[in-house]
Every structure is written in C-alpha cells, then in structure tokens.
Scaffold this active site. Structure first.
Site, PDB file in Angstrom:
ATOM      1  N   TYR A   1       3.047   0.124  52.195  1.00  0.00           N
ATOM      2  CA  TYR A   1       1.655   0.332  52.618  1.00  0.00           C
ATOM      3  C   TYR A   1       1.449  -0.190  54.033  1.00  0.00           C
ATOM      4  O   TYR A   1       0.695   0.371  54.814  1.00  0.00           O
ATOM      5  CB  TYR A   1       0.704  -0.378  51.642  1.00  0.00           C
ATOM      6  CG  TYR A   1      -0.741  -0.068  51.916  1.00  0.00           C
ATOM      7  CD1 TYR A   1      -1.291   1.140  51.491  1.00  0.00           C
ATOM      8  CD2 TYR A   1      -1.552  -0.958  52.612  1.00  0.00           C
ATOM      9  CE1 TYR A   1      -2.616   1.443  51.753  1.00  0.00           C
ATOM     10  CE2 TYR A   1      -2.875  -0.657  52.885  1.00  0.00           C
ATOM     11  CZ  TYR A   1      -3.407   0.550  52.451  1.00  0.00           C
ATOM     12  OH  TYR A   1      -4.725   0.851  52.719  1.00  0.00           O
TER      13      TYR A   1
ATOM     14  N   PHE B   1     -10.871  24.539  72.209  1.00  0.00           N
ATOM     15  CA  PHE B   1     -10.169  24.811  70.957  1.00  0.00           C
ATOM     16  C   PHE B   1     -11.145  24.476  69.825  1.00  0.00           C
ATOM     17  O   PHE B   1     -11.915  23.526  69.932  1.00  0.00           O
ATOM     18  CB  PHE B   1      -8.857  24.031  70.813  1.00  0.00           C
ATOM     19  CG  PHE B   1      -8.188  24.405  69.528  1.00  0.00           C
ATOM     20  CD1 PHE B   1      -7.610  25.650  69.383  1.00  0.00           C
ATOM     21  CD2 PHE B   1      -8.233  23.569  68.426  1.00  0.00           C
ATOM     22  CE1 PHE B   1      -7.074  26.063  68.164  1.00  0.00           C
ATOM     23  CE2 PHE B   1      -7.690  23.966  67.205  1.00  0.00           C
ATOM     24  CZ  PHE B   1      -7.111  25.204  67.085  1.00  0.00           C
ATOM     25  N   THR B   2     -11.062  25.233  68.736  1.00  0.00           N
ATOM     26  CA  THR B   2     -12.082  25.164  67.676  1.00  0.00           C
ATOM     27  C   THR B   2     -12.373  23.737  67.192  1.00  0.00           C
ATOM     28  O   THR B   2     -13.500  23.250  67.307  1.00  0.00           O
ATOM     29  CB  THR B   2     -11.658  26.037  66.488  1.00  0.00           C
ATOM     30  OG1 THR B   2     -10.328  25.667  66.105  1.00  0.00           O
ATOM     31  CG2 THR B   2     -11.688  27.508  66.846  1.00  0.00           C
TER      32      THR B   2
ATOM     33  N   ASP C   1      -4.636  17.532  75.350  1.00  0.00           N
ATOM     34  CA  ASP C   1      -4.348  18.050  74.014  1.00  0.00           C
ATOM     35  C   ASP C   1      -2.894  18.488  74.124  1.00  0.00           C
ATOM     36  O   ASP C   1      -2.586  19.558  74.652  1.00  0.00           O
ATOM     37  CB  ASP C   1      -5.275  19.217  73.675  1.00  0.00           C
ATOM     38  CG  ASP C   1      -4.943  19.803  72.300  1.00  0.00           C
ATOM     39  OD1 ASP C   1      -3.834  19.545  71.796  1.00  0.00           O
ATOM     40  OD2 ASP C   1      -5.786  20.527  71.747  1.00  0.00           O
TER      41      ASP C   1
ATOM     42  N   LYS D   1       2.968  21.298  65.416  1.00  0.00           N
ATOM     43  CA  LYS D   1       3.491  22.318  66.335  1.00  0.00           C
ATOM     44  C   LYS D   1       4.736  21.752  67.015  1.00  0.00           C
ATOM     45  O   LYS D   1       5.834  21.823  66.470  1.00  0.00           O
ATOM     46  CB  LYS D   1       2.435  22.717  67.374  1.00  0.00           C
ATOM     47  CG  LYS D   1       1.332  23.596  66.805  1.00  0.00           C
ATOM     48  CD  LYS D   1       0.250  22.802  66.167  1.00  0.00           C
ATOM     49  CE  LYS D   1      -0.992  23.580  65.846  1.00  0.00           C
ATOM     50  NZ  LYS D   1      -1.986  22.770  65.123  1.00  0.00           N
TER      51      LYS D   1
ATOM     52  N   ARG E   1      -8.876  35.775  67.006  1.00  0.00           N
ATOM     53  CA  ARG E   1      -9.329  34.776  67.974  1.00  0.00           C
ATOM     54  C   ARG E   1     -10.297  35.507  68.898  1.00  0.00           C
ATOM     55  O   ARG E   1      -9.914  36.004  69.956  1.00  0.00           O
ATOM     56  CB  ARG E   1      -8.145  34.164  68.749  1.00  0.00           C
ATOM     57  CG  ARG E   1      -7.412  33.074  67.985  1.00  0.00           C
ATOM     58  CD  ARG E   1      -8.321  31.912  67.698  1.00  0.00           C
ATOM     59  NE  ARG E   1      -7.710  30.787  66.999  1.00  0.00           N
ATOM     60  CZ  ARG E   1      -8.289  30.129  65.992  1.00  0.00           C
ATOM     61  NH1 ARG E   1      -9.445  30.510  65.509  1.00  0.00           N
ATOM     62  NH2 ARG E   1      -7.715  29.070  65.464  1.00  0.00           N
TER      63      ARG E   1
ATOM     64  N   PHE F   1     -14.641  30.970  60.946  1.00  0.00           N
ATOM     65  CA  PHE F   1     -13.505  31.888  60.824  1.00  0.00           C
ATOM     66  C   PHE F   1     -12.638  31.584  59.606  1.00  0.00           C
ATOM     67  O   PHE F   1     -11.982  32.471  59.077  1.00  0.00           O
ATOM     68  CB  PHE F   1     -12.654  31.866  62.101  1.00  0.00           C
ATOM     69  CG  PHE F   1     -12.122  30.514  62.468  1.00  0.00           C
ATOM     70  CD1 PHE F   1     -12.880  29.650  63.224  1.00  0.00           C
ATOM     71  CD2 PHE F   1     -10.872  30.105  62.045  1.00  0.00           C
ATOM     72  CE1 PHE F   1     -12.404  28.391  63.561  1.00  0.00           C
ATOM     73  CE2 PHE F   1     -10.372  28.858  62.380  1.00  0.00           C
ATOM     74  CZ  PHE F   1     -11.154  27.996  63.134  1.00  0.00           C
TER      75      PHE F   1
HETATM   76  C1  LIG Z   1      -4.578  23.457  70.784  1.00  0.00           C
HETATM   77  C2  LIG Z   1      -4.842  22.784  69.470  1.00  0.00           C
HETATM   78  N1  LIG Z   1      -5.455  21.598  69.448  1.00  0.00           N
HETATM   79  C3  LIG Z   1      -5.694  20.958  68.294  1.00  0.00           C
HETATM   80  C4  LIG Z   1      -5.368  21.499  67.079  1.00  0.00           C
HETATM   81  C5  LIG Z   1      -5.722  20.764  65.813  1.00  0.00           C
HETATM   82  O1  LIG Z   1      -4.593  20.250  65.191  1.00  0.00           O
HETATM   83  P1  LIG Z   1      -4.470  20.126  63.591  1.00  0.00           P
HETATM   84  O2  LIG Z   1      -4.469  21.492  63.043  1.00  0.00           O
HETATM   85  O3  LIG Z   1      -3.176  19.403  63.397  1.00  0.00           O
HETATM   86  O4  LIG Z   1      -5.625  19.313  63.119  1.00  0.00           O
HETATM   87  C6  LIG Z   1      -4.718  22.728  67.046  1.00  0.00           C
HETATM   88  C7  LIG Z   1      -4.348  23.341  65.763  1.00  0.00           C
HETATM   89  O5  LIG Z   1      -4.084  24.499  65.621  1.00  0.00           O
HETATM   90  C8  LIG Z   1      -4.446  23.394  68.285  1.00  0.00           C
HETATM   91  O6  LIG Z   1      -3.826  24.589  68.337  1.00  0.00           O
END
Ligand SMILES: Cc1ncc(COP(=O)(O)O)c(C=O)c1O
Length: 474
Positions: free
Chosen positions: A72, A124-125, A215, A258, A382, A449
């Site tokens: 832990y 980014f979303t 990012d 990724k 997208r 989405f």
């Molecule tokens: C450019 C980018 N930033 C942040 C994220 C968020 O990461 P996670 O899906 O691991 O929460 C993603 C996920 O697709 C992404 O493509």
C-alpha cells in the site's frame, strides 16, 4: 530501389478477431445508437477507435507484471516508475495518477482560479473540461493553419506567438495560470510542435512568469517528427530530442496509455517543489497513496519499462511509418484527409468526404458509423459532437474540422490490417452520396460524444442506401 522495412518485433501471442456479417453489423450499430463508442468490442473487426490503452505490451512488460510490489505504501514498483520518468523525461518531481485526466484534475484544481484563462494549442476534451470546471476559459492559440485540413505544414501544432501575446496584453499575465501545450496535438490531426516553437513559447512565458505545462501524452511521437523534419535534429536520438523538448516546460500531465506503452496509468510531473507538495495532497484525495496513485504495482512495473521502450528509435520509426502506410494510400487515392499525416492517426476530412451534409447533420459522426457498417472498422468522430456546447451560451461549439479519426493502436495491427481499412474507405468513397446524416436523439450534458445516441436523418431509416441519394437530391 527503396528497401522495405518490417515491424521491429515478432508476434508471440494472438487474439482472434470477430468478423460479423453486414446484417449483424447493422443490428449492432442500431443498438449502439450510431455512436461508435457504444458498439461492443466483440462486434468490431479492426478497432481504430483510439490508441489510448490499446497498446500491445512487450514480453518484458508482461514478465515484469510478476515483480509488481503491491504494498500500500512505499512500493518498489513506484520507485522504478519514478526513476524511469526522471531518467527519460527529466522532471524533478513525479506523482502517479490512474490516467491522464487524473493528472489534469489535480493540476487544474491547484493552478486555476475562477475567471482565469488557459491558452492552449487547440483543446483536448478532458483537459478543457477540467479547466472549465475550475472556472477558467480556454483560449485557442494554435496557428490558424491547424484549423484547415488541407494545408500541409511540418509543424501544424505550433502556437501562434502573436495570439499568446495578445491574450497576455488583453487579460494580464496574472490571469493566466499556465499555458497548456499539447505535443502532439490530437485534435489537429496528431500534428507536432517544433522545438523552435516550444522554446519561443517557454521564453515568452518566462518573461511574464507564466508556467508552461505540457500535455505530454504523445511526446515521443512529437520528438520523432522533430528528428524527421526540423533542421539540426536528424542525427540525434529520439530520447535526446525528447529530453530537450521537455526542458522547455515546467511540468506535464501524462496519459501513460499512449506513449508509455501501457493499458492504464498516468502521471503528473513538475520541477517546482511547492507545486509537488500541494499536488501530493490531492493525489491522496483523488487517486490513492502517492506511491501508487490509482495504479497497481504491476501496472507501474509495465509502465516503467514502456517509458524506456517507447524511446527506442526502431520502435518509434516503425510506429510513424505504419500511420503513414495507411495515410499515404488514402492520399494517393484522392481521399480527403488531414495533411500532413499525423503521429497516431489518420483523420478523414468528413466535410470534404460528405459535402452534401451540413454540420448539423453530423458528417463526421455519420461517416464513422458508415465505415463500421461497411467493414466492421471502428473509428471515432472528432467534430461538432466532440466539441460540445459553449458553457455560457449553450450553443454548439462549431469547430472548422469535422474529422473521423482512424487511430492506430501501438504494436497491435500489421500493415495488412491497414490495407483492409484502405479498401473499405475507398469503397465508401465510391458511394459517398448514399450516406445519410444523423440526428441526435439523446445528448448527455458533459463529454457528450461518449454516450450520445443518433438515428439516420433520412426517412428511409438506412444509413447507407442508394435511396438516400434520391432523397437528398429531391
Ligand atoms: C491529448 C490528450 N490529452 C489527455 C488525454 C486524457 O488522458 P486519459 O485518457 O489517460 O485520461 C488524452 C486521452 O485520449 C489525450 O489524447
């Protein structure tokens, strides 16, 4: 003659793919409300929904799972992961999170005050959602060309420094907690940022004491593009380029799913000790102990190895070459795609593919659905659906780009799979006039989405049918 290259790995274990009939795919798509996110993976032949968490791990990673320390507190596996991040990325402090958005949550909560502005090279979303939930307004400072899919530029993810300067002049540096710089830019088509631009942004921000937070989700792919395209880097290793890139930032959020070559995990890294101490408090609240942050010991072992494998020059060269293998064939056949071909995906330009559909008829969503119907290939919208609504006016955000993302998982598919995808897209292009638009019949309030549901707009009720063409023309 140009000599061909092959995958820099061989296959040790295989997973059988399902191959449904057209009618079965039709049923599956209708069940999923014409949203590719809602299709059961069992019903998918080639899954290009995302490159997130879909990586095939190496034998070294699978082997390391057994060495995971599930304590832990004070896990040995965390120490190995922390060291890998420090060695490969070069930041002073690291905190584990369950995935990228866990890091975004903590960073946004700590840095943003109500009424702030967060500039970024396209949104980014999840990143923007966290910024807005903490009271900030996102401001897009990417170069204009990034919004035009037909313009071919080597570094289409670059920041327009004039836009950044104008924002600083307008709102004041104290209202800008940090600049969020994505390397590469997912929603622009996986487009990279040049080293020159990173350096310029960093210097400008330093002169105003504004932090630059990367990012870093696809930072290794960005590093490869610098090696390939930017003068002076051809003879450097991707590992060295990556280190230099990250030196032009004060920290980063990372989705390990990724470019860390794992199925789950992430981290938040920084050079500032005070930010680290405050972030550690929030990791305990949201993620778990700072020695696991939502990951198991075995996840951390796999990620520690994945971080080092990702900067192997042979791996990353092949990765980008596979994306090009898909994209170049489409370009050669005259299919409208975002140019140049990006790092993790090929993006179909749905506006140009389906010019008979207006943005309200959701061309990218319709095309993604039609591709699944044609061949069982799963992709992702997208466009206007992903862009959501303006939080103040409630109106649709209307991005210029209406794209279908064909995202290539790392080390999963061969180039033969890519060829199957090409064939399906060419077939669809032939009958593109028959593809109907969609109407949204269920709209969730946030990140719509993921769960939105649709129905074909056409009275025939069929997404792809010769009858649709007649209907649209009349
Ligand atoms: C450019 C980018 N930033 C942040 C994220 C968020 O990461 P996670 O899906 O691991 O929460 C993603 C996920 O697709 C992404 O493509």
């Amino acid at each position: 003659m140009k000599r061909r290259t092959a995958e820099p790995y061989k296959i040790k274990s295989v997973e059988t793919l399902s191959m449904l009939s057209y009618d079965e795919r039709h049923e599956s798509l209708a069940r999923a409300g014409y949203n590719t996110f809602l299709i059961d993976s069992d019903d998918v032949y080639i899954d290009l929904l995302t490159d997130s968490g879909t990586t095939a791990m190496s034998d070294a990673q699978w082997g390391a799972l057994m060495t995971g320390d599930e304590a832990y507190a004070g896990s040995k596996s965390w120490k190995r992961l922390e060291q890998a991040v420090k060695d490969v990325y070069g930041y002073n402090y690291v905190l584990p999170t369950h995935q990228g958005r866990g890091a975004e949550n903590i960073l946004s909560q700590l840095k943003i005050k109500d009424g702030d502005y967060v500039p970024g090279n396209m949104y980014f979303t999840t990143t923007r959602a966290h910024q807005e939930m903490n009271g900030a307004t996102f401001v897009d400072i990417i170069i204009d060309e990034a919004h035009d899919p037909s313009i071919d530029l080597p570094f289409k993810g670059n920041v327009d420094l004039k836009k950044l300067q104008a924002l600083i002049d307008k709102v004041g540096a104290e209202k800008i907690p940090y600049v969020c710089l994505a390397v590469t830019v997912n929603l622009a088509g996986g487009q990279p940022v040049s080293m020159r631009n990173m350096k310029d942004v960093y210097e400008l921000c330093q002169s105003y004491s504004i932090d630059v937070m990367f990012d870093a989700t696809r930072c290794v792919e960005n590093a490869y593009f610098i090696k390939d395209r930017e003068e002076g880097y051809a003879n450097q290793t991707v590992a060295a380029i990556l280190k230099e890139m990250l030196s032009y930032s004060d920290g980063c959020t990372m989705s390990g799913k990724k470019d860390c070559l794992v199925n789950i995990g992430g981290f938040l890294a920084m050079n500032d000790e005070d930010l680290y101490i405050r972030s550690r408090e929030l990791v305990v609240v949201y993620e778990g102990m700072p020695s696991y942050g939502g990951m198991s010991g075995r996840d951390m072992e796999a990620m520690a190895i994945g971080i080092r494998e990702a900067v192997d020059d042979h791996y990353i060269e092949h990765r980008i070459a596979q994306v090009r293998h898909l994209g170049q064939q489409l370009l050669d056949a005259g299919i409208p795609i975002v140019k140049p071909i990006g790092g993790h995906a090929v993006f179909l330009d749905a506006r140009a593919f389906l010019p008979h559909l207006s943005q309200e008829e959701f061309p990218a969503q319709s095309l993604a659905a039609a591709l699944y119907l044609d061949s069982g290939v799963r992709s992702m919208e997208r466009g206007i659906i992903s862009a959501g609504r303006d939080i103040k006016t409630g109106e649709h955000n209307r991005p210029n780009l209406e794209l279908v993302r064909l995202t290539i998982p790392r080390r999963v598919y061969t180039n033969n799979h890519m060829d199957v995808v090409v064939d399906s897209i060419l077939a669809l292009y032939e009958k593109r006039d028959w593809i109907s638009g969609l109407k949204m019949v269920y709209e969730p309030p946030t990140l719509r989405f993921f769960n939105a549901r649709f129905e074909p707009l056409c009275e025939t009720g069929e997404l792809i049918a010769e009858k649709n063409k007649a209907k649209q023309i009349s």
